[in-house]
Design a protein around this motif. Sequence first.
Motif, PDB file in Angstrom:
ATOM      1  N   LEU A   1       0.838  -1.195   0.000  1.00 51.49           N
ATOM      2  CA  LEU A   1       0.000   0.000   0.000  1.00 51.49           C
ATOM      3  C   LEU A   1       0.877   1.250   0.000  1.00 51.49           C
ATOM      4  CD1 LEU A   1      -2.665  -1.163   2.622  1.00 51.49           C
ATOM      5  CD2 LEU A   1      -2.817  -1.249   0.118  1.00 51.49           C
ATOM      6  N   ASP A   2       0.249   2.412  -0.105  1.00 53.98           N
ATOM      7  CA  ASP A   2       1.005   3.663  -0.205  1.00 53.98           C
ATOM      8  C   ASP A   2       1.967   3.889   0.954  1.00 53.98           C
ATOM      9  OD1 ASP A   2      -0.376   4.150  -2.510  1.00 53.98           O
ATOM     10  OD2 ASP A   2      -1.804   5.551  -1.619  1.00 53.98           O
ATOM     11  N   ASP A   3       1.591   3.381   2.130  1.00 57.39           N
ATOM     12  CA  ASP A   3       2.432   3.585   3.312  1.00 57.39           C
ATOM     13  C   ASP A   3       3.481   2.487   3.493  1.00 57.39           C
ATOM     14  OD1 ASP A   3       0.806   1.514   3.988  1.00 57.39           O
ATOM     15  OD2 ASP A   3       0.092   2.372   5.880  1.00 57.39           O
ATOM     16  N   GLY A   4       3.603   1.603   2.499  1.00 55.85           N
ATOM     17  CA  GLY A   4       4.586   0.537   2.576  1.00 55.85           C
ATOM     18  C   GLY A   4       4.084  -0.770   3.155  1.00 55.85           C
ATOM     19  N   TYR A   5       2.839  -0.810   3.627  1.00 54.19           N
ATOM     20  CA  TYR A   5       2.273  -2.033   4.210  1.00 54.19           C
ATOM     21  C   TYR A   5       2.229  -3.127   3.144  1.00 54.19           C
ATOM     22  CZ  TYR A   5      -0.973  -5.071   6.766  1.00 54.19           C
ATOM     23  OH  TYR A   5      -1.554  -6.129   7.413  1.00 54.19           O
TER      24      TYR A   5
ATOM     25  N   CYS B   1      -6.009  -4.836   3.826  1.00 54.71           N
ATOM     26  CA  CYS B   1      -5.999  -3.404   4.106  1.00 54.71           C
ATOM     27  C   CYS B   1      -6.311  -3.185   5.584  1.00 54.71           C
ATOM     28  CB  CYS B   1      -7.037  -2.691   3.244  1.00 54.71           C
ATOM     29  SG  CYS B   1      -7.027  -0.902   3.377  1.00 54.71           S
TER      30      CYS B   1
ATOM     31  N   GLU C   1      -6.435   1.019  10.072  1.00 53.45           N
ATOM     32  CA  GLU C   1      -5.758   2.300  10.235  1.00 53.45           C
ATOM     33  C   GLU C   1      -5.502   2.974   8.886  1.00 53.45           C
ATOM     34  OE1 GLU C   1      -4.834  -0.567  11.561  1.00 53.45           O
ATOM     35  OE2 GLU C   1      -5.586  -0.153  13.592  1.00 53.45           O
ATOM     36  N   TYR C   2      -5.201   2.168   7.888  1.00 55.96           N
ATOM     37  CA  TYR C   2      -4.961   2.698   6.539  1.00 55.96           C
ATOM     38  C   TYR C   2      -6.275   3.124   5.893  1.00 55.96           C
ATOM     39  CZ  TYR C   2      -3.481   2.774   1.627  1.00 55.96           C
ATOM     40  OH  TYR C   2      -3.231   3.140   0.334  1.00 55.96           O
TER      41      TYR C   2
ATOM     42  N   ARG D   1      -8.560   6.595   6.434  1.00 55.43           N
ATOM     43  CA  ARG D   1      -8.305   7.856   5.727  1.00 55.43           C
ATOM     44  C   ARG D   1      -9.346   8.124   4.654  1.00 55.43           C
ATOM     45  NH1 ARG D   1      -2.311   7.506   3.613  1.00 55.43           N
ATOM     46  NH2 ARG D   1      -3.024   5.442   2.993  1.00 55.43           N
TER      47      ARG D   1
END
Length: 206
Positions: A28-32, A187, A190-191, A194
């Motif tokens: 994901l965008d945050d690196g997850y 997913c 927390e992600y 948003r």
Amino acid sequence: MIDSTVVAALAHSAGLLVSHRFDVIDALDDGYPIPVEALSEDHSIGIYGSVAPRKMRDHAETYTLADISEFRPQRTVTVTPLGYQAEEFLEYVPLRGVHFSAEDLQYLESGWDASLTEVKYALYTVLALTHVVREAFGSALLYLNRTLPMPVWIRTEPLEAETVRAQVAVQVMAGGRMRPTNIHTECPMEYARRWTNAARNYYDPA
């Protein structure tokens, strides 16, 4: 990795037939980190290997094998600056006005009910992706959720099979726009939080 090769190949083949650009990702965008998937730029289509989106897996018991004859063909014509534009859809009529909890489709807080006036899928997209899967693997099964307005699920193997070589999700259309289910394979809440406010605007209050 087998899934990466399968997803990339299907994304390439799909891109030749449908008017979408696909991004193959494994985070994901945050690196997850997530299992590899290919999503169209508007998230209306998802392509996967052995792992399907969590929201679809959570409701697998309400998906059943479907036949194209169960859908009502539908055409809409709109006027654009370039002239008339026609689009064809497949509507599943029994889900008109269905009430559901929005958290079934997105990672939202519980207790918020919604409805849709119609549940339909882009006809050419469904047919093209079914063809892509069948061409690649020799089989393509179409599954429909008759309880919730969730994506159509195209699979190489039956739902009861222990393994699946490839699968595709095509999002619901209603009222002239896509009504999204979260089609990331994984997913964390927390992600997803948003996007809570934006997701609420996609459905009609029940």
